[in-house]
Design an enzyme around this catalytic site. Structure first.
Site, mmCIF file in Angstrom:
data_model
loop_
_atom_site.group_PDB
_atom_site.id
_atom_site.type_symbol
_atom_site.label_atom_id
_atom_site.label_comp_id
_atom_site.label_asym_id
_atom_site.label_seq_id
_atom_site.Cartn_x
_atom_site.Cartn_y
_atom_site.Cartn_z
ATOM 1 N N LYS A 196 -17.254 -5.141 62.363
ATOM 2 C CA LYS A 196 -16.244 -6.111 62.786
ATOM 3 C C LYS A 196 -16.849 -7.045 63.831
ATOM 4 C CE LYS A 196 -13.135 -6.582 65.805
ATOM 5 N NZ LYS A 196 -13.344 -8.028 66.006
ATOM 6 N N GLU A 271 -21.949 0.039 74.764
ATOM 7 C CA GLU A 271 -22.897 -0.797 75.506
ATOM 8 C C GLU A 271 -22.033 -1.837 76.204
ATOM 9 O OE1 GLU A 271 -24.840 -3.346 76.890
ATOM 10 O OE2 GLU A 271 -25.446 -4.096 74.913
ATOM 11 N N CYS A 305 -25.365 -9.333 78.572
ATOM 12 C CA CYS A 305 -24.888 -8.205 79.386
ATOM 13 C C CYS A 305 -25.892 -7.833 80.465
ATOM 14 C CB CYS A 305 -24.534 -7.022 78.497
ATOM 15 S SG CYS A 305 -25.788 -6.679 77.290
ATOM 16 N N GLU A 402 -18.625 -8.605 87.158
ATOM 17 C CA GLU A 402 -19.369 -9.276 86.089
ATOM 18 C C GLU A 402 -18.679 -10.598 85.753
ATOM 19 O OE1 GLU A 402 -19.385 -7.638 82.038
ATOM 20 O OE2 GLU A 402 -21.535 -8.069 81.988
HETATM 21 P P1 ADP Z 1 -15.329 -9.917 75.705
HETATM 22 O O1 ADP Z 1 -14.422 -9.355 76.772
HETATM 23 O O2 ADP Z 1 -16.722 -10.049 76.106
HETATM 24 O O3 ADP Z 1 -14.713 -11.041 74.941
HETATM 25 P P2 ADP Z 1 -14.499 -7.754 74.203
HETATM 26 O O4 ADP Z 1 -14.961 -6.518 74.817
HETATM 27 O O5 ADP Z 1 -13.091 -8.210 74.396
HETATM 28 O O6 ADP Z 1 -15.490 -8.838 74.650
HETATM 29 O O7 ADP Z 1 -14.772 -7.774 72.647
HETATM 30 C C1 ADP Z 1 -15.898 -7.261 72.031
HETATM 31 C C2 ADP Z 1 -15.489 -6.803 70.659
HETATM 32 O O8 ADP Z 1 -14.476 -5.813 70.784
HETATM 33 C C3 ADP Z 1 -14.885 -7.877 69.767
HETATM 34 O O9 ADP Z 1 -15.291 -7.644 68.433
HETATM 35 C C4 ADP Z 1 -13.408 -7.649 69.911
HETATM 36 O O10 ADP Z 1 -12.642 -8.094 68.802
HETATM 37 C C5 ADP Z 1 -13.350 -6.146 70.000
HETATM 38 N N1 ADP Z 1 -12.150 -5.622 70.647
HETATM 39 C C6 ADP Z 1 -11.408 -6.201 71.619
HETATM 40 N N2 ADP Z 1 -10.357 -5.427 71.941
HETATM 41 C C7 ADP Z 1 -10.430 -4.316 71.167
HETATM 42 C C8 ADP Z 1 -9.652 -3.125 71.024
HETATM 43 N N3 ADP Z 1 -8.565 -2.914 71.762
HETATM 44 N N4 ADP Z 1 -10.045 -2.201 70.132
HETATM 45 C C9 ADP Z 1 -11.160 -2.383 69.399
HETATM 46 N N5 ADP Z 1 -11.927 -3.481 69.470
HETATM 47 C C10 ADP Z 1 -11.589 -4.446 70.342
#
Ligand code: ADP
Length: 501
Positions: A196, A271, A305, A402
């Site tokens: 995904k 990570e 990161c 961060e």
């Molecule tokens: P950032 O905060 O850097 O935008 P995220 O950690 O929100 O990154 O997102 C990284 C990945 O995790 C993306 O593919 C996002 O769709 C997914 N993601 C975000 N929220 C969830 C969740 N509650 N469960 C699973 N995957 C998630």
């Protein structure tokens, strides 16, 4: 979903045709229509304009993909194939990534707002290298024999078996690279996967699906679902048919994934974030330090990161280093990543631009001084001026949290700060992803490497990744390691076999 957006004049015809496609979900070896109507509009970070619509995978789509991956895992041919056969598939996919490097570099540039010269030399070659490297491990995922208390009466060994169906949840900062960081080892271990990509940057994963198909992978081995976090990602994290989650993203979301994954005690690799320190000693080669530390924070607009976001410099060379870094970014030219004249790229989204600008304001109002930058650029797209903040100290939010943007905080240290104290300052954060030490003194370098609590310590370099080098974080920067055999092992389960002789 077919919506027509204007093509990008700077992109090739092939890239424009791909982006304009009616995008679907890649499940069980074919393009499938999503069950629900939901869609994600993909924006070009350099302009803020929509460029494509992709499906938002719902629970039923996730369910279909998990079933396809489960069948491919349990019934073969993937799981029954010889390891060398599997290795050939991974190698073929790596070759195809290389063969389509120009196109993938453009797609990544348009989607994530990166400079195409950078995606050409960094993102795409590293993605292919990871797959080529991991192809070799497929035939070397070995267990071990071990000694018994009563030798000669028993014999035993371990097997490393694939953990099963793995969900690979990828962020937007290095979409294809981080997909390959997970996909390569998962396939080498013999798992089947559901990928995904992040909602902001789904396009290279969709193009990868074409290459997966061209490489001839058996149906269901690699499924690719575009979608968001709360719906699609969450459905994967909590799905009882998923055995393993490999996630890269924010610490906050990582903790949520851990909770969601507890239902069936999925194996989890995380990570997560970082606030990586860089230490510059007075004996360091400043001709290397200045460009090195500059790229440590400003590469990919700080959206790395491991970005070196805290700079600690010996007072003797502090002014020269800070001025040198600031001078290097003063005259960068903002623009579209596909325009050869561009040297300053946007951050990925409006919400990131707002977040980074808010942090800069927080720093300034707490007394920091912007040596260079200090604001968002007034133009279309999501541009932030590369910013160096001086007069910062360890209590400020800009030093502790961060930011994930092009913001460097600089602080001097003196002769009376010994290595233990310096390392303690570096370690004074919930994160522990990476650090770098800049010195020509071997003893200082290796003593600091021991003292720093980080998954990676770089000496006279920063942000250097190798497919073979274990990568991951200590403390709240994550669980587990990617890359190398370490990454492969985390897609396996150890089975012990004991025989009475
Ligand atoms: P950032 O905060 O850097 O935008 P995220 O950690 O929100 O990154 O997102 C990284 C990945 O995790 C993306 O593919 C996002 O769709 C997914 N993601 C975000 N929220 C969830 C969740 N509650 N469960 C699973 N995957 C998630």
């Amino acid at each position: 979903m077919s919506v027509v957006y204007p093509p990008n004049d700077l992109a090739s015809d092939a890239v424009n045709q791909f982006i304009a496609r009616s995008h679907k979900l890649y499940i069980d070896g074919e393009w499938q229509t999503p069950t629900e109507e939901g869609a994600i509009t993909v924006l070009d970070p350099a302009t803020g304009m929509p460029i494509a619509k992709v499906p938002l995978a719902g629970r039923e789509d996730v369910d279909r993909a998990v079933k396809a991956a489960r069948t491919a895992f349990e019934e073969g041919p993937w799981s029954r194939m010889t390891p060398i056969e599997r290795s050939k598939y991974i190698w073929r996919l790596a070759d195809l990534i290389e063969r389509h490097a120009g196109e993938l570099a453009q797609i990544e540039s348009i989607d994530a707002g990166k400079i195409v010269a950078v995606t050409q030399i960094a993102d795409i070659p590293l993605s292919a290298a990871m797959m080529h490297y991991m192809a070799g491990w497929a035939s070397k995922v070995d267990g071990e024999t071990f000694s018994f208390n009563r030798p000669g009466e028993y014999h035993g060994y371990t097997l490393r078996e694939p953990v099963g169906v793995a969900a690979l949840i990828v962020p937007w900062n290095f979409p294809l690279v981080l997909t390959c960081f997970k996909l390569g080892p998962a396939l080498a271990a013999g798992c089947t996967v559901i990928i995904k990509p992040a909602e902001q940057t789904p396009l290279s994963a969709l193009r990868l699906a074409d290459l997966v198909s061209e490489a001839g992978f058996p149906n269901g081995v690699i499924n690719i679902l575009t979608g968001d976090g709360p719906t699609s990602g969450a459905a994967l994290a909590s799905h009882p048919g998923v055995d393993k989650i490999s996630f890269t993203g924010s610490t906050e979301v990582g903790k949520g994934i851990l909770r969601a994954a507890s239902g069936n005690l999925k194996r989890v690799t995380l990570e997560l974030g970082g606030k990586s320190p860089m230490f510059v000693f007075p004996d360091a080669d400043l001709d290397k330090v200045i460009p090195g530390c500059s790229s440590a924070i400003f590469f990919n607009q700080g959206q790395t990161c491991t970005a070196g976001s805290r700079l600690y410099v010996h007072r003797k060379v502090y002014d020269r280093v800070v001025a040198g870094i600031a001078d290097g970014v003063r005259s960068l030219v903002p623009g579209h990543g596909l325009d050869p004249a561009t040297s300053l790229a946007p951050v990925v989204s409006e919400s990131q631009a707002t977040r980074v600008a808010r942090y800069i304001d927080l720093g300034l109002s707490a007394g920091a001084e912007a040596v260079v930058g200090g604001s968002r650029l007034e133009r279309e797209g999501y541009f932030i001026a590369p910013t160096v903040l001086a007069n910062t100290h360890g209590d400020m939010a800009v030093v502790r949290e961060e930011i994930f943007g092009p913001v460097l905080t600089a602080m001097p240290f003196d002769d009376d700060t010994d290595l233990d104290t310096l390392a303690a300052i570096g370690n004074d954060t919930p994160f522990g992803l990476a650090a770098s030490v800049w010195t020509t003194n071997l003893s200082t370098a290796h003593k600091m490497a021991r003292r720093l609590k980080a998954g990676t310590v770089w000496l006279n370099t920063h942000n250097h990744y190798e497919p073979a080098a274990a990568f991951g974080g200590a403390k709240e920067s994550g669980w587990g390691r990617e890359c190398g055999i370490h990454g492969v092992h985390l897609f396996t389960e150890t089975k012990t076999v004991i025989a009475a002789l």
